[in-house]
Enzyme design. Structure first.
Site, mmCIF file in Angstrom:
data_model
loop_
_atom_site.group_PDB
_atom_site.id
_atom_site.type_symbol
_atom_site.label_atom_id
_atom_site.label_comp_id
_atom_site.label_asym_id
_atom_site.label_seq_id
_atom_site.Cartn_x
_atom_site.Cartn_y
_atom_site.Cartn_z
ATOM 1 N N CYS A 12 13.634 -74.123 -32.118
ATOM 2 C CA CYS A 12 14.189 -74.851 -30.982
ATOM 3 C C CYS A 12 15.633 -74.380 -30.798
ATOM 4 O O CYS A 12 16.030 -73.373 -31.383
ATOM 5 C CB CYS A 12 14.092 -76.360 -31.169
ATOM 6 S SG CYS A 12 15.057 -77.011 -32.534
ATOM 7 N N CYS A 22 11.550 -76.989 -25.804
ATOM 8 C CA CYS A 22 12.884 -77.040 -25.198
ATOM 9 C C CYS A 22 13.141 -75.830 -24.311
ATOM 10 O O CYS A 22 14.282 -75.490 -24.031
ATOM 11 C CB CYS A 22 13.942 -77.115 -26.288
ATOM 12 S SG CYS A 22 13.667 -75.977 -27.646
ATOM 13 N N CYS A 27 12.093 -66.430 -27.114
ATOM 14 C CA CYS A 27 12.618 -65.627 -28.214
ATOM 15 C C CYS A 27 12.106 -64.195 -28.105
ATOM 16 O O CYS A 27 11.271 -63.762 -28.903
ATOM 17 C CB CYS A 27 12.209 -66.230 -29.547
ATOM 18 S SG CYS A 27 12.678 -67.957 -29.712
#
Length: 233
Positions: A11, A84, A88
């Site tokens: 997150c 959230c 990545c």
């Protein structure tokens, strides 16, 4: 070297949901995966309310965990983002999914408990998919899991346990035994079955274990029946 897949729970701050998921996975998916957590912008410490609720309500000690950056992670097989909007692109993984969980920070213990219960339920699902070598999941895999839960409740003693837990927030083994008319070894056997299927969540406190319902598990059973009934109309 372990052959178990590595799982990163990610997150933004690595302070709450991802830390909870790492701690939960160490308990509920032990022997199936190796859990890690990290954040795109980690803060200095783990949310103290998350640590407290994990310890007091679930008997999970996560006090040694610390927020970590993505570049501290080893090679990752499975990437789980917590809901959230974290992306990545620099973190390669053979499987990615988002759990879409709301951050309980600042919302009180009830919100933390709901989040942790949801994380336990998703961890159990992930554990099953890894064991079945079917990360994408399938309706058949879900049906098998729900069927095992119904089978666990087919025993009259286990059903009685669930009925008692519906009436109470939490009961220790010493409170269950007088209602059930069985010995401690027999109760331990039944509770192991209910805990294995994720229907009941245990918490060790001294010499006694306390139990409460995982209402997310009961909701999944209800939802599976509802979908099947709607499909058969």
């Amino acid at each position: 070297m372990s052959d178990l897949p590595t799982v990163a729970f990610v997150c933004t701050h690595n302070a709450c949901r991802s830390q909870i998921a790492e701690a939960v996975a160490r308990i509920w998916a032990d022997g199936t995966l190796i859990p890690y957590s990290a954040g795109t912008h980690p803060v200095e410490r783990v949310n103290p309310d998350a640590l407290r609720v994990l310890h007091d309500r679930y008997g999970i000690d996560a006090s040694t965990q610390r927020p970590k950056a993505l570049d501290t992670l080893p090679s990752i097989d499975i990437l789980i983002t917590m809901g959230c909007g974290v992306t990545c692109p620099t973190l390669p993984a053979r499987h990615r999914e988002d759990w879409g969980l709301e951050d309980p920070t600042g919302q009180g213990d009830r919100a933390f408990i709901a989040t942790i219960d949801a994380i336990i339920e998703r961890t159990l699902d992930l554990r099953e998919r890894i064991r079945a070598n079917h990360l994408e999941g399938s309706p058949e895999l879900t049906r098998h899991r729900v069927a095992r839960r119904f089978k666990a409740l087919a025993d009259p003693t286990r059903l009685h346990v669930v009925q008692l837990l519906v009436q109470h927030d939490e009961l220790c083994a010493c409170k269950l035994l007088p209602h059930l008319g069985i010995g401690q070894p027999t109760l331990s056997h039944h509770m192991a079955q209910l805990c294995s299927e994720g229907i009941v969540i245990p918490r060790k406190d001294g010499r006694w274990t306390h139990y409460r319902l995982n209402r997310c598990a009961l909701a999944s059973m209800r939802d599976a029946l509802g979908k099947d009934l709607e499909g058969g109309r």
